[in-house]
Design an enzyme around this catalytic site. Sequence first.
Site, PDB file in Angstrom:
ATOM      1  N   CYS A 151     -16.218   1.794   0.768  1.00 41.83           N
ATOM      2  CA  CYS A 151     -15.008   1.012   1.057  1.00 41.83           C
ATOM      3  C   CYS A 151     -14.619   1.119   2.530  1.00 41.83           C
ATOM      4  CB  CYS A 151     -13.876   1.453   0.151  1.00 41.83           C
ATOM      5  SG  CYS A 151     -13.565   3.230   0.191  1.00 41.83           S
ATOM      6  N   ARG A 204       0.881  -1.189   0.000  1.00 38.64           N
ATOM      7  CA  ARG A 204       0.000   0.000   0.000  1.00 38.64           C
ATOM      8  C   ARG A 204       0.905   1.222   0.000  1.00 38.64           C
ATOM      9  NH1 ARG A 204      -5.224   1.450   3.614  1.00 38.64           N
ATOM     10  NH2 ARG A 204      -6.069   0.073   2.005  1.00 38.64           N
ATOM     11  N   HIS A 257      -7.433   0.720  -6.345  1.00 38.89           N
ATOM     12  CA  HIS A 257      -7.637  -0.140  -5.170  1.00 38.89           C
ATOM     13  C   HIS A 257      -8.317  -1.438  -5.631  1.00 38.89           C
ATOM     14  CE1 HIS A 257      -7.780  -1.299  -1.134  1.00 38.89           C
ATOM     15  NE2 HIS A 257      -8.607  -0.425  -0.612  1.00 38.89           N
ATOM     16  N   ASP A 291     -17.122   7.374  -1.317  1.00 39.56           N
ATOM     17  CA  ASP A 291     -15.825   7.276  -0.627  1.00 39.56           C
ATOM     18  C   ASP A 291     -15.513   8.670  -0.068  1.00 39.56           C
ATOM     19  OD1 ASP A 291     -13.290   6.485   0.239  1.00 39.56           O
ATOM     20  OD2 ASP A 291     -12.373   6.607  -1.748  1.00 39.56           O
ATOM     21  N   ARG A 311     -13.650  -8.472   1.858  1.00 37.85           N
ATOM     22  CA  ARG A 311     -12.235  -8.200   1.601  1.00 37.85           C
ATOM     23  C   ARG A 311     -11.416  -9.453   1.917  1.00 37.85           C
ATOM     24  NH1 ARG A 311     -10.166  -3.094   1.738  1.00 37.85           N
ATOM     25  NH2 ARG A 311      -8.322  -4.164   0.961  1.00 37.85           N
ATOM     26  N   GLN A 366     -10.138  -3.923  -3.148  1.00 35.02           N
ATOM     27  CA  GLN A 366     -11.433  -3.428  -2.665  1.00 35.02           C
ATOM     28  C   GLN A 366     -12.518  -3.710  -3.696  1.00 35.02           C
ATOM     29  OE1 GLN A 366     -12.291  -1.728   0.401  1.00 35.02           O
ATOM     30  NE2 GLN A 366     -14.287  -2.267  -0.408  1.00 35.02           N
TER      31      GLN A 366
HETATM   32  N1  NVA Z   1      -9.835   6.879  -1.294  1.00 36.48           N
HETATM   33  C1  NVA Z   1      -9.479   6.392   0.007  1.00 36.48           C
HETATM   34  C2  NVA Z   1      -9.760   4.929   0.108  1.00 36.48           C
HETATM   35  C3  NVA Z   1      -9.456   4.328   1.459  1.00 36.48           C
HETATM   36  C4  NVA Z   1      -9.714   2.860   1.504  1.00 36.48           C
HETATM   37  C5  NVA Z   1      -8.012   6.702   0.280  1.00 36.48           C
HETATM   38  O1  NVA Z   1      -7.198   6.521  -0.654  1.00 36.48           O
HETATM   39  O2  NVA Z   1      -7.677   7.132   1.380  1.00 36.48           O
HETATM   40  N1   CP Z   2     -11.156  -0.019   2.537  1.00 37.39           N
HETATM   41  C1   CP Z   2      -9.880  -0.121   2.963  1.00 37.39           C
HETATM   42  O1   CP Z   2      -8.950  -0.366   2.193  1.00 37.39           O
HETATM   43  O2   CP Z   2      -9.744   0.037   4.309  1.00 37.39           O
HETATM   44  P1   CP Z   2      -8.383   0.208   5.120  1.00 37.39           P
HETATM   45  O3   CP Z   2      -7.809   1.547   4.723  1.00 37.39           O
HETATM   46  O4   CP Z   2      -8.807   0.159   6.553  1.00 37.39           O
HETATM   47  O5   CP Z   2      -7.461  -0.899   4.753  1.00 37.39           O
END
Ligand code: NVA
Ligand code: CP
Length: 307
Positions: free
Chosen positions: A260, A102, A129, A220, A287, A132
Amino acid sequence: MKHLLKLLDLKESEILDILNLADQLKYEKKNNIEHKYLAGKSLGMIFQKSSTRTRVSFETGMYQLGGQALFLSPRDLQIGRGEPIEDTARVLSRYLDGIMIRTFEQKEVEDLAKYGSIPIINGLTDFAHPCQVLADLMTIREYKGEFDGLKLTFVGDGNNMANSLIVGCLKVGMSIAIACPKGYEPDKEVLEFAKAYGDKFMMTEDVAEACNNADVVYTDVWASMGQEEEAEKRKQAFKNYQVNKEAMAVAKKDAMVLHCLPAHRGEEITADVLEQHPEIFDEAENRLHAQKAVLVKLMADDDSNKK
Ligand code: NVA
Ligand code: CP
């Protein structure tokens, strides 16, 4: 399939294979049927951003599959002190059987795959993502039975979620509408991809127009991880981009709501809509199952025990 870097790389049949295996693994888990397809295998998990769902679901998923997961933060790794990704990739490939990462730039994930020799999984970048959206598609199919003829509407920022939803939904045969303010559209490469799908894709600044007749309404956060400094500016830009009673009134009566998570109640979604849609927590559970399917597809030696 050698990696999961972005859904743009996957064929429709590969997405459906993952979803079918995810359904099987979920059934097996619920019925206490052991499935240690990754016995003796190790997954490295590099997190440059926070996580609840991704971290815990990958870690427990590896355990349930008979393997182990190592949580690697930049504080622990030499990456945090400037060791290049190409060296990290080559070294970690000698110890591990797969890496989930990540991070911010999609290029970092692509470079890990380029220089390493083990499967790489994108656990979220600023661009995509994919894990997800595999869980989202799994959840939609659980509730609606099939994808054909379904319309998903995404309300909010044209971010990593919007990018991956556009690609995922179109590849499995759904339609998708995006409601986002000017200047916050999805990535150009994704919009280019969507062009080939004609009227199965639409984008508007009008939330009600996008939500009209939707089977699934998705949203989101207004400010993603790494955009904290833009939070105030974004609050202004997105103030009309909320999934609330009004938005749901024009969607289908039995429309699902997905998010998400984490959610900001009172911003992109109202508390009442969130609480009326417990499928959001099935989505979070999925997930685990969807990622276990990805791990098995990418890391198991023997394909025969996975349908
Ligand atoms: N768009 C959000 C998704 C988190 C799962 C982010 O990138 O923070
Ligand atoms: N939706 C998602 O990826 O959650 P986290 O940021 O908690 O991993």
